[in-house]
Enzyme design. Structure first.
Site, short mmCIF file in Angstrom:
data_model
loop_
_atom_site.label_atom_id
_atom_site.label_comp_id
_atom_site.label_asym_id
_atom_site.label_seq_id
_atom_site.Cartn_x
_atom_site.Cartn_y
_atom_site.Cartn_z
N SER A 1 0.74 -1.22 0.06
CA SER A 1 0.07 0.04 -0.04
C SER A 1 0.95 1.10 0.02
CB SER A 1 -0.91 0.05 1.08
OG SER A 1 -1.72 -1.25 1.41
N HIS B 1 -1.10 -2.59 -7.18
CA HIS B 1 -1.94 -2.07 -5.92
C HIS B 1 -3.33 -2.31 -6.22
CE1 HIS B 1 -2.88 1.10 -2.65
NE2 HIS B 1 -3.06 -0.17 -2.19
N GLU C 1 -3.85 0.33 -9.21
CA GLU C 1 -3.00 1.46 -8.98
C GLU C 1 -1.58 0.68 -9.31
OE1 GLU C 1 -1.88 3.33 -5.03
OE2 GLU C 1 -1.84 5.30 -6.29
N ASN D 1 -2.91 6.29 -1.28
CA ASN D 1 -2.90 6.09 0.40
C ASN D 1 -2.48 7.49 0.66
OD1 ASN D 1 -3.93 3.89 1.28
ND2 ASN D 1 -2.56 2.77 0.26
#
Ligand code: NAD
Length: 323
Positions: free
Chosen positions: A145, A166, A178, A216
């Site tokens: 992440s 991701h 991602e 994130n």
């Protein structure tokens, strides 16, 4: 040439990727997934359903058995909805083999996707092992992440073949992947992973490697701010989540989302950004740190900001946060 950071949805990209499908299946036949927790089993589910041979690896058979049971249950839900037939479910499940031995799991893999616990030292160790054990041609991807893909790649002798992939939680439902290019990621590897993501029915977005990437870097400060607001008594759990749900049209509030992601994962991601940018704005709230240290990790431990009872979908605020 590296892909640009900004990639609007472009239908010609998708058609191009669809036309590459036959070659895609020549290039990637066997996908090994390291770690069979909530993300790992979802990634196995999606690839197995799309016809890939999947090697699911974890440190013990109990985790693998639990993951297979979860995949079976999630596929049952798809069958009930008419999205999958019983026969397709049986074929998909037969595509998954389980391993506790990494060498056996990766010996013939075309692509390895690592989805083990979010811990830098662990991931560096795993990638060093993968580099020694997987064939030279194998692409090594991480579902991390937040941890630097460049740093992970540097633990191997094949940094050009290391990339971030991701997925979002729950993997079978969420469309986004991602994709993170490390400093040394080869453009052809990035294109292949992009096209593969389209092939498995996802929408890829390609970004460059900085702490937290995009998802994130933006999401975690919001979750942390929600926890700080709770910690300072600005609002209660219900108030904070209701305001963000109804006021911002978010499908769930930030505290419920933190429970869903796992409070340990949230804290680890914030720490990666805190140290990576050297900026105190990313420091995890002391309340979050306390909850993780006490083992209150959200859904996976049964309690976080809310309390979870098996079989119940009711959202019950943890007694600790009841006014
Ligand atoms: N939870 C989320 O919402 C989410 C979303 C996107 C990405 N991620 C990332 O995905 C990764 C996994 O997260 P998760 O939520 O599935 O965690 P999890 O705790 O549910 O699962 C982690 C699994 O890794 C296994 N594991 C640990 N060390 C291992 C090793 N050496 N070899 C093989 N397996 C090992 C554990 O036994 C466990 O089954 C993390 O990097 C996390 O940051 C999580």
């Amino acid at each position: 040439m590296r892909r640009s950071t900004y990639q609007p949805i472009n239908f010609s990209t998708y058609f191009a990727a669809f036309f590459k499908h036959p070659q895609m299946l020549d290039q990637v036949k066997i996908v090994t997934v390291i770690g069979s927790g909530q993300m790992g089993n979802g990634i196995c589910h999606v690839f197995a359903q799309k016809g890939f041979k999947v090697h699911m690896m974890d440190i013990n058979q109990t985790a693998l058995d639990k993951a297979l049971a979860t995949i079976g249950k999630n596929m049952d839900r798809q069958v009930t909805k008419g999205a999958l037939t019983e026969a397709e479910k049986a074929t998909a499940l037969s595509n998954i083999l389980t391993y506790t031995d990494m060498a056996a799991a990766v010996s013939d893999a075309d692509l390895v996707i690592e989805a083990a616990t979010e811990n830098v030292e662990l991931k560096l160790k795993i990638f060093k092992q993968l580099d020694e054990l997987a064939p030279e041609k194998t692409i090594l991807a991480s579902n991390t992440s937040s941890i630097s893909i460049t740093k992970i790649a540097a633990a191997t002798k094949r940094p050009a073949k290391v990339i971030g992939m991701h997925f979002m939680n729950p993997v079978p439902v969420m469309k986004l992947v991602e994709i993170i290019n490390g400093y040394a990621t080869d453009a052809a590897v990035s294109t292949l992973i992009h096209d593969l993501s389209v092939f498995i029915g996802k929408v890829p977005s390609v970004v460059n490697d900085y702490p937290g990437f995009i998802a994130n870097r933006i999401l975690m400060p919001m979750i942390n701010e929600a926890i700080i607001s709770l910690h300072e008594g600005v609002g209660g759990v219900n108030e904070i989540d209701t305001i963000m749900k109804l006021g911002m049209a978010h499908p769930m509030g930030p505290l419920q989302l933190a429970d869903f992601i796992g409070l340990d994962t949230c804290m680890n991601i914030l720490n990666v950004m805190y140290t990576g940018f050297g900026n105190p704005k990313y420091a995890p709230c002391p309340l979050l740190v306390n909850m993780v240290q006490a083992g209150y990790l959200g859904i996976k431990s049964g309690e976080g900001f809310y309390k979870y009872t098996a079989g119940s979908k009711d959202l019950v605020v943890s007694d600790r946060f009841k006014k």
